[in-house]
Design a protein around this motif. Structure first.
Motif, short mmCIF file in Angstrom:
data_model
loop_
_atom_site.label_atom_id
_atom_site.label_comp_id
_atom_site.label_asym_id
_atom_site.label_seq_id
_atom_site.Cartn_x
_atom_site.Cartn_y
_atom_site.Cartn_z
N ASP A 182 0.83 -1.21 0.00
CA ASP A 182 0.00 0.00 0.00
C ASP A 182 0.86 1.26 0.00
OD1 ASP A 182 -2.48 -1.25 -0.14
OD2 ASP A 182 -2.79 -1.24 2.03
N ASP B 88 9.95 0.50 -4.58
CA ASP B 88 10.37 1.80 -5.11
C ASP B 88 11.89 1.97 -5.15
OD1 ASP B 88 7.70 2.44 -5.49
OD2 ASP B 88 7.52 3.47 -3.56
N ARG C 98 4.85 3.31 -4.52
CA ARG C 98 4.44 4.37 -5.45
C ARG C 98 4.71 4.00 -6.90
NH1 ARG C 98 1.84 5.71 -1.73
NH2 ARG C 98 2.36 7.30 -0.23
N GLU C 99 5.80 3.25 -7.15
CA GLU C 99 6.19 2.94 -8.53
C GLU C 99 6.35 1.45 -8.79
OE1 GLU C 99 9.77 5.08 -9.24
OE2 GLU C 99 8.84 7.03 -8.93
N ALA D 175 -3.65 -1.10 -9.58
CA ALA D 175 -4.62 -0.08 -10.01
C ALA D 175 -4.08 1.33 -9.79
CB ALA D 175 -5.95 -0.26 -9.27
N ARG D 176 -3.16 1.50 -8.84
CA ARG D 176 -2.54 2.81 -8.59
C ARG D 176 -1.38 3.07 -9.53
NH1 ARG D 176 -1.66 0.82 -3.65
NH2 ARG D 176 0.52 1.45 -3.71
N GLY D 177 -1.09 2.13 -10.42
CA GLY D 177 0.00 2.30 -11.38
C GLY D 177 1.32 1.71 -10.92
N VAL D 178 1.32 0.97 -9.82
CA VAL D 178 2.53 0.33 -9.32
C VAL D 178 2.76 -0.97 -10.10
CG1 VAL D 178 3.63 -0.74 -7.30
CG2 VAL D 178 2.20 1.32 -7.02
N ARG E 269 -5.29 -3.71 -6.01
CA ARG E 269 -5.36 -2.28 -5.66
C ARG E 269 -4.00 -1.61 -5.83
NH1 ARG E 269 -6.40 -4.11 -0.01
NH2 ARG E 269 -4.53 -3.61 1.20
N THR E 270 -2.92 -2.37 -5.65
CA THR E 270 -1.58 -1.82 -5.86
C THR E 270 -1.36 -1.51 -7.33
OG1 THR E 270 -0.76 -3.06 -3.95
CG2 THR E 270 0.88 -2.29 -5.53
#
Length: 175
Positions: free
Chosen positions: A13, A125, A16-17, A67-70, A64-65
């Motif tokens: 969670d 990251d 970021r990348e 889906a955030r673009g990770v 969900r990870t």
């Protein structure tokens, strides 16, 4: 003072990348897999239902990870011929893929000239490492967190080398 080890949910969670996972053992003795592994050994059946009680928490976390673009990638270094555990793991990897992970396999003979860390890890990251420790018989041991830049570079370089040589899951034939 040692840092507390976040749960996998907290770890992913917070990504970021990227979240990169390198696995290097031919067998794991993780308690949460014992029943499913025993069933597979007896029947050849493996749970590939992403909505099952076994898989649902992981699938929801990865989805969900992603889906955030990770980008979530998993690489596995395996000895050949593969162990029964790797056969079981390979059969269930379709769920990792359905969740959004990218998975590659690298025969251990092709990893001989890659500088590898001493333990499996997650690298988040490119800076935060979660070392996965195991006992001699493969049971989970307490993990460890590191933000050491040199260790993070080692992990990133190792993962990227394994990934570059690795065989995508759909193309890796168990031998």
């Amino acid at each position: 003072m040692p840092q507390s080890v976040p749960s996998f949910a907290e770890l992913l969670d917070g990504a970021r990348e990227s979240a990169l996972h390198l696995e290097m053992r031919d067998a794991y003795g993780v308690a949460g897999e014992a029943e499913a592994l025993a069933r597979w050994r007896k029947t050849g059946e493996v749970d590939t239902d992403p909505a099952s009680s076994y898989w649902r928490p992981w699938v929801e976390l990865v989805r969900r990870t992603v889906a955030r673009g990770v980008v979530v990638r998993r690489a596995r270094i395996v000895s050949e011929p593969v162990s029964d555990y790797v056969r079981y793991e390979h059969a269930g990897t379709v769920v990792n893929l359905a969740a959004g992970e990218q998975v590659r396999w690298l025969p251990r003979r092709q990893a001989s000239d890659i500088a590898l860390p001493g333990n499996d890890f997650w690298l988040v990251d490119g800076r935060l490492i979660r070392w996965n420790h195991f006992t001699g018989d493969g049971a989970s041991a307490p993990g460890e967190i590191s933000q050491d830049p040199a260790a993070a570079r080692l992990c990133a370089d190792a993962f990227n080398s394994v990934w570059a040589r690795g065989i995508p899951h759909d193309e890796y034939k168990i031998c």
